[in-house]
Design a protein around this motif. Sequence first.
Motif, mmCIF file in Angstrom:
data_model
loop_
_atom_site.group_PDB
_atom_site.id
_atom_site.type_symbol
_atom_site.label_atom_id
_atom_site.label_comp_id
_atom_site.label_asym_id
_atom_site.label_seq_id
_atom_site.Cartn_x
_atom_site.Cartn_y
_atom_site.Cartn_z
ATOM 1 N N LYS A 123 -0.754 26.758 33.337
ATOM 2 C CA LYS A 123 -1.244 26.567 34.700
ATOM 3 C C LYS A 123 -0.587 25.337 35.317
ATOM 4 C CE LYS A 123 -5.896 28.541 34.209
ATOM 5 N NZ LYS A 123 -7.346 28.246 34.340
ATOM 6 N N SER B 224 -4.137 22.521 39.084
ATOM 7 C CA SER B 224 -5.292 23.379 38.815
ATOM 8 C C SER B 224 -6.140 22.866 37.664
ATOM 9 C CB SER B 224 -4.829 24.802 38.505
ATOM 10 O OG SER B 224 -4.160 24.857 37.251
ATOM 11 N N GLU C 91 -13.207 23.759 36.221
ATOM 12 C CA GLU C 91 -12.262 24.864 36.147
ATOM 13 C C GLU C 91 -11.649 24.985 34.754
ATOM 14 O OE1 GLU C 91 -11.701 27.087 38.563
ATOM 15 O OE2 GLU C 91 -13.281 26.048 39.687
#
Length: 678
Positions: free
Chosen positions: A233, A237, A243
Motif C-alpha cells: 500500500k 494509506s 485503517e
Amino acid sequence: MPIRTPLAAALATSLVLALAAPHAEAQRKRRAPAEPALTACSDFYTFVNKDWLTANTVVSGNGTVSALGTLQQRALLQQRALLDDAVLNPQNDVQKLLGDFWASGIDEAAVERDGAQPIATLLSRIEAIRRSKDIAPSIAALHQVGIPVVFNFTADLDLANLDRYIGYFSQGGLALPDPAYYTREDADTRALLGRYTEYVEKILALTGTPQEQLKDEMAQVLDLETRLARISKPLTSLRDPRENYALMPTEGLGKQFRNLQLDEFLSAQGVTDTNVSMAHADYFTQVDGLVRSLKPAQWKVYLRYQIGNAMAPYLAKDFRDAHFSFHGRVLRGETAPKVRDVQVLDAINRAAGPMLAREYVARYLPATTRSRAESIAGDVRAALVRAVAGNTWMSDAARAEAAAKLEKLSIEIGAPQRDYDFSVQPMGRTSFGSNMLIASTWHRREEMRRIGSGNAQRRWGVQPQQPVLAYDIAHNRLIVSAAALQAPVLDMEQDTPAQYGSFGALVGHELSRAVDMKGQLVDAAGSVRTWWTPTDEAAYSTRAKQLAVQYAGYDYPAANGLKVNGTLTSEGNMADLAALELASAALAGAQPELDAAGRESFFRAWAALWREQLAAETAADAARTRVQAPGQWRANGPLVNLPAFAETFKCKAGTAMVRKPEEQVSIWRQPVDAAAAK
C-alpha cells in the motif's frame, strides 16, 4: 513540546565578533536613534535571557542552541559516564553486559578485526536453503534476531482494548523507505534507484558474492523488492491506525498461508495469543505465492542482502562506509557520519535501551527529586480538576467526563513499571556485531512478550534516559522520564516558585491534553469516542483561532522577515497557555501567601526554559515546518494573556507584554470579563 522527543541541539561555544568602529564624524552624521530600554514589560524573554543570548550564538549555516538541547546533551554525557564505569567496575550482571557492549563498540581495531564474522552464522543459515519449504523458517529466524524481512510483525496496542498488546502483521521487506521508489518513473526517482543499485552491489560483495556475479544478484534483489513494492500500500494509506487494524484468529494461519508457515512463525517468536491484526491480507497471500513461485536461489540472495544491509552499521568500516554513503548521505542528506562513540551509544539505546534505563534511573534519579516531582505534578493535576469544575465554556456533559478522566489519570515519574527479564546470553569485548545481535535478540524476545499480556501500561514508548514529558492518551497517564528531572526542567537548587514555573508548567502543558481537542477523542473508560459536544468544540476552536491570530503577528527570530505560522503552531500555543494557567493556580494552592519575589521567580523560570538561538537557515526551515513556536514566543506569547504577569511586573496598558482585556485568551483561568468568554 520540544522535550517530548530528544533534541539534538548542543550548547555552542560563544563567538565574539569584533567590528571596526566607524569614523567619529560619520557617527555624528548617521547616529542611529537610541533603542528603547529593555524591560520586563517590553520583551520578557529577552529581558530574562539577555546574558545567555549574548553568550550563546549561532552565526551561520544550520544550527540550534537551546536550554533544552543542553539538557539532552547532559543526559547523553550521563549515559556515557555510566557505560564507562560499567567497563571498569561493573556492579551487577546488567552493568557487566552494558560494559562489555560499550567496550566492544568503541574498540574500533577489534571491530575491524571482526570483519563480517558476526553475521557468519546467519549467512550460513541462508546458504543452507535448498527448497521452498526452507524459506519460511529462515524468515522467522531473522525476525527472531531483530532483522525483519519480507514483512513486519510488531507488538502494538489493540485498538479494541487499549490495555493489551496484540501482534500486527504488516507489509515490509524493503530496504528503501517508500515502496514508490521502486516503481515511479520520474527522473529523480530513477536516479535514486541507480544509486541504490550501486549500494546493493557493495553489500552483496561484502557478504560473499563473487565479482562476476554482482550484476546478476543485484538484479535478483531488485526484482524481489520491486515485487514486494508493487503489492504494498502507499505510505499515505498507512497513517491512520484504524485503517491498519483488522483482528483475525491465529488458528488457521498455517493453512491460509502454507508457504509462509505463519503458524510456525508465531511459535518461533514466542507468541501464543489467539488473535493478531492483519489489515492487508492480500499482501500476505501474494507473498505466500512468491515463496512458492520464485526459485530458492533468488530468495537466498535477497535474504543475504537484507542481513548485510541491516547489520552494516555495526560491522567493519567497509560495511559502515557503504551504509552511510547511501542511507546517510543520499537518503538523509547527511554530510558526515556521527563520531564512533555516538554511533555506539545510539546502538546500545536501540537494542539494549531498557538495560541502560534501569542503571540510569538508579544512578541519576534521587528519591528526593522523584518525590518533589510527584508533589508538583499532583498539585498541577488538582489545579486542572478545579479548573474543569469552574469552567464556563464546557458543557455539563463534557465537564463531567473530563472530571472522570482526571480522576483516573495516573502520573508516572522516572521509569515505568517494568516486567523485563534481564537474563541475556553473555557478551564479550571482542565482537560488537555479535553483541548487537545478542542484544537485538533479547529486545525482540521482550517485545514479543508484550503480546496478549493485558498489561500495556507497565511499559512506556520512550526511554527513561531520554528527556521526555508526555501525556499518553491511550492510557490516560502523564509520563515524566528520569532524564527530564534536572535543570532547566526541575532544578532542585531553585526555589519552589521557579520549580512550578518550569517543571510545573510543563506538567500543565501535558495534562491539559487529557481534556483538550485531542484528549476528547478517548473517554474516561478508555474507549475511543468523541465526548465533546459541537458547542464544546466551537468554544475551544474560537480560543485557538484568537491565539493563532496573536502569534501570526510575531516575527520569527532570525528568519529574515518571516512570521510565526499561528495555525501550524496552534496546538502547542494553546497547551503553553494552559501550562501557565494551571501551574500558576497550582502554585497559588501550594503557597497562598506567595510574595512578589516568588511570583517573579515563577515567571522567570518559565522564560528561561525557552532559551534558544537559531541560525538563519534553520530558522527559515523551522518557520515553515516546526509545530512549536520559537522560544521567544513560547515564553512571551502566553504571558501577555495573563493579568497576573502584568500585575507582578507592574506592566502598564499599552506596553508590549500587556494585551487589552478584551483581547486576552483564556482556557482554564476565569476570564477577566464576559468578552473573553465568548
